[in-house]
Design an enzyme around this catalytic site. Structure first.
Site, PDB file in Angstrom:
ATOM      1  N   LYS A  97      12.394  12.373   5.929  1.00 18.16           N
ATOM      2  CA  LYS A  97      11.145  12.627   5.204  1.00 18.16           C
ATOM      3  C   LYS A  97      10.678  14.074   5.398  1.00 18.16           C
ATOM      4  CE  LYS A  97      10.540   8.491   3.358  1.00 18.16           C
ATOM      5  NZ  LYS A  97      10.695   8.289   1.909  1.00 18.16           N
ATOM      6  N   ILE A 128       1.378   0.687   4.931  1.00 19.04           N
ATOM      7  CA  ILE A 128       0.936   0.043   3.687  1.00 19.04           C
ATOM      8  C   ILE A 128       1.537  -1.354   3.644  1.00 19.04           C
ATOM      9  CG2 ILE A 128       0.991   0.143   1.150  1.00 19.04           C
ATOM     10  CD1 ILE A 128      -0.615   2.470   2.371  1.00 19.04           C
ATOM     11  N   TYR A 178      14.406   8.229  10.358  1.00 16.49           N
ATOM     12  CA  TYR A 178      13.549   8.077   9.170  1.00 16.49           C
ATOM     13  C   TYR A 178      12.725   9.345   8.920  1.00 16.49           C
ATOM     14  CZ  TYR A 178       9.814   6.003   6.255  1.00 16.49           C
ATOM     15  OH  TYR A 178       8.906   5.713   5.256  1.00 16.49           O
ATOM     16  N   SER A 192       3.128   9.419   6.588  1.00 14.69           N
ATOM     17  CA  SER A 192       2.208  10.062   7.534  1.00 14.69           C
ATOM     18  C   SER A 192       2.829  10.198   8.917  1.00 14.69           C
ATOM     19  CB  SER A 192       0.899   9.265   7.636  1.00 14.69           C
ATOM     20  OG  SER A 192       0.214   9.304   6.416  1.00 14.69           O
ATOM     21  N   ILE A 194       4.938  -0.385  -3.260  1.00 14.00           N
ATOM     22  CA  ILE A 194       4.146   0.744  -3.780  1.00 14.00           C
ATOM     23  C   ILE A 194       4.618   1.126  -5.187  1.00 14.00           C
ATOM     24  CG2 ILE A 194       3.571   3.176  -3.409  1.00 14.00           C
ATOM     25  CD1 ILE A 194       3.954   2.609  -0.334  1.00 14.00           C
TER      26      ILE A 194
HETATM   27  P1  NAP Z   1       9.623  -1.664  -0.565  1.00  8.56           P
HETATM   28  O1  NAP Z   1       8.502  -2.630  -0.642  1.00  8.56           O
HETATM   29  O2  NAP Z   1      10.769  -1.922   0.359  1.00  8.56           O
HETATM   30  O3  NAP Z   1      10.230  -1.473  -2.017  1.00  8.56           O
HETATM   31  C1  NAP Z   1      11.355  -0.681  -2.145  1.00  8.56           C
HETATM   32  C2  NAP Z   1      11.648  -0.485  -3.611  1.00  8.56           C
HETATM   33  O4  NAP Z   1      12.684   0.496  -3.709  1.00  8.56           O
HETATM   34  C3  NAP Z   1      12.165  -1.753  -4.268  1.00  8.56           C
HETATM   35  O5  NAP Z   1      11.716  -1.752  -5.596  1.00  8.56           O
HETATM   36  C4  NAP Z   1      13.690  -1.566  -4.203  1.00  8.56           C
HETATM   37  O6  NAP Z   1      14.371  -2.189  -5.288  1.00  8.56           O
HETATM   38  C5  NAP Z   1      13.788  -0.056  -4.395  1.00  8.56           C
HETATM   39  N1  NAP Z   1      15.005   0.544  -3.859  1.00  8.56           N
HETATM   40  C6  NAP Z   1      15.450   0.570  -2.582  1.00  8.56           C
HETATM   41  N2  NAP Z   1      16.604   1.262  -2.496  1.00  8.56           N
HETATM   42  C7  NAP Z   1      16.881   1.671  -3.770  1.00  8.56           C
HETATM   43  C8  NAP Z   1      17.925   2.418  -4.355  1.00  8.56           C
HETATM   44  N3  NAP Z   1      18.933   2.892  -3.614  1.00  8.56           N
HETATM   45  N4  NAP Z   1      17.899   2.644  -5.698  1.00  8.56           N
HETATM   46  C9  NAP Z   1      16.879   2.167  -6.463  1.00  8.56           C
HETATM   47  N5  NAP Z   1      15.848   1.469  -5.958  1.00  8.56           N
HETATM   48  C10 NAP Z   1      15.864   1.212  -4.632  1.00  8.56           C
HETATM   49  O7  NAP Z   1       9.121  -0.183  -0.204  1.00  8.56           O
HETATM   50  P2  NAP Z   1       7.639   0.362   0.056  1.00  8.56           P
HETATM   51  O8  NAP Z   1       7.173  -0.132   1.390  1.00  8.56           O
HETATM   52  O9  NAP Z   1       6.808   0.119  -1.153  1.00  8.56           O
HETATM   53  O10 NAP Z   1       7.935   1.913   0.232  1.00  8.56           O
HETATM   54  C11 NAP Z   1       8.075   2.765  -0.877  1.00  8.56           C
HETATM   55  C12 NAP Z   1       8.134   4.218  -0.398  1.00  8.56           C
HETATM   56  O11 NAP Z   1       7.003   4.511   0.411  1.00  8.56           O
HETATM   57  C13 NAP Z   1       9.362   4.545   0.457  1.00  8.56           C
HETATM   58  O12 NAP Z   1       9.847   5.826   0.110  1.00  8.56           O
HETATM   59  C14 NAP Z   1       8.821   4.528   1.890  1.00  8.56           C
HETATM   60  O13 NAP Z   1       9.556   5.378   2.739  1.00  8.56           O
HETATM   61  C15 NAP Z   1       7.402   5.069   1.641  1.00  8.56           C
HETATM   62  N6  NAP Z   1       6.437   4.666   2.682  1.00  8.56           N
HETATM   63  C16 NAP Z   1       6.112   3.352   2.851  1.00  8.56           C
HETATM   64  C17 NAP Z   1       5.193   3.001   3.840  1.00  8.56           C
HETATM   65  C18 NAP Z   1       4.783   1.568   4.090  1.00  8.56           C
HETATM   66  O14 NAP Z   1       4.114   1.303   5.111  1.00  8.56           O
HETATM   67  N7  NAP Z   1       5.137   0.620   3.220  1.00  8.56           N
HETATM   68  C19 NAP Z   1       4.603   3.991   4.635  1.00  8.56           C
HETATM   69  C20 NAP Z   1       4.969   5.311   4.425  1.00  8.56           C
HETATM   70  C21 NAP Z   1       5.883   5.639   3.435  1.00  8.56           C
HETATM   71  P3  NAP Z   1      14.901  -3.724  -5.197  1.00  8.56           P
HETATM   72  O15 NAP Z   1      13.658  -4.593  -5.232  1.00  8.56           O
HETATM   73  O16 NAP Z   1      15.752  -3.868  -6.403  1.00  8.56           O
HETATM   74  O17 NAP Z   1      15.640  -3.850  -3.902  1.00  8.56           O
END
Ligand code: NAP
Length: 250
Positions: free
Chosen positions: A160, A189, A156, A142, A19
């Site tokens: 949040k 997502i 988790y 959500s 995201i």
């Molecule tokens: P993702 O694909 O796992 O990407 C995580 C990103 O965060 C990567 O760029 C990673 O960097 C970076 N990261 C992780 N720990 C970090 C730290 N300590 N310092 C700096 N950067 C860090 O995550 P995502 O699924 O896009 O989710 C993004 C956000 O949306 C999160 O807050 C998650 O809780 C929320 N969310 C996601 C979903 C879903 O279904 N995907 C649903 C609800 C909420 P590196 O690449 O360098 O490791």
């Protein structure tokens, strides 16, 4: 550069993948200069910078769960761009094994440090450099609003829930300076992390949560963030914005 965010500077944490990546690119398409923060994926972060253009984007490595790295990150952003208009606190740990009976103190501290403590102090530090009209967007899920939540998400969603509450009170504080603070709460997502540890059966079930019977796309979240980052969202403050295709209603 033209667009609704021309002249703005955006910091997106965790912008190397998922995201955060889609958000960095979407904000840049609207004219913003974008700081692409990452913690380990240097190649992926540099790819995002290349896509945006190195003249108005930079990749900065910083673990945003560590206060000293947060301080250094903000200092680097201000040194390069002089201000920060938009902060997207996207980086977070999505933890699916956090049921009551298997949470130990280390796991508790690690996820709170990344999802709660880091964002709290990042906002505190960044706010010193955010001008009138600034935007702060924190990240929840959500899952904090669904009745069918399963016990493994306990840890988790506990983090949040804290983010949602800090948003409400920070909005009251920073709103006096014309800065809005809101939470973005996506449903499922399609990102790398989303698929980790999920069986095809679980994914099939989660598709049915939205009436359109599919998982959301990172770009669909990024589009909403782009609006929230713009001037047009000025009167939305202290809210929890659900982006889930109708998984939660009301
Ligand atoms: P993702 O694909 O796992 O990407 C995580 C990103 O965060 C990567 O760029 C990673 O960097 C970076 N990261 C992780 N720990 C970090 C730290 N300590 N310092 C700096 N950067 C860090 O995550 P995502 O699924 O896009 O989710 C993004 C956000 O949306 C999160 O807050 C998650 O809780 C929320 N969310 C996601 C979903 C879903 O279904 N995907 C649903 C609800 C909420 P590196 O690449 O360098 O490791």
């Amino acid at each position: 550069m033209s667009g609704s965010l021309a002249g703005k500077v955006a910091l997106v944490t965790g912008a190397s993948r998922g995201i955060g990546r889609a958000t960095a690119i979407a904000l840049a398409k609207e004219g913003a200069s974008v700081v692409v923060n990452y913690v380990s994926s240097v190649g992926a972060a540099e790819e995002v910078v290349k896509e945006i253009g190195a003249n108005r984007s930079v990749a900065i490595k910083a673990d945003v769960s560590e206060i000293n790295e947060i301080m250094d990150l903000i200092q680097q952003v201000v040194k390069k761009f002089g201000k920060i208009d938009i902060v997207v606190l996207n980086a977070g740990l999505l933890w699916q094994n956090g049921a009551l009976n298997n949470i130990d103190e280390n796991a508790f501290d690690k996820i709170f440090q990344t999802n709660v403590k880091g964002p709290f102090f990042l906002v505190q530090e960044a706010a010193k450099h955010i001008p009138d009209g600034g935007r702060i967007l924190l990240f929840s899920t959500s899952l904090t609003s669904v009745s069918m939540i399963t016990p493994n998400y306990l840890l988790y969603v506990t983090t949040k829930g804290a983010v949602e509450q800090m948003t409400r009170v920070m909005a009251k504080d920073l709103g006096k300076r014309g800065i809005t603070v809101n939470t973005i709460s996506p449903g499922p997502i399609s990102t790398d992390t989303y698929f980790v540890g999920k069986t095809e059966e679980m994914i099939k079930l989660q598709r049915t949560f939205a009436p359109a019977n599919r998982i959301g796309k990172a770009e669909e979240v990024a589009d909403v963030i782009t609006f929230m980052a713009s001037k047009k969202s000025q009167w939305i403050n202290g809210q929890n914005i659900q982006i889930n295709g109708g998984m939660t209603v009301g």
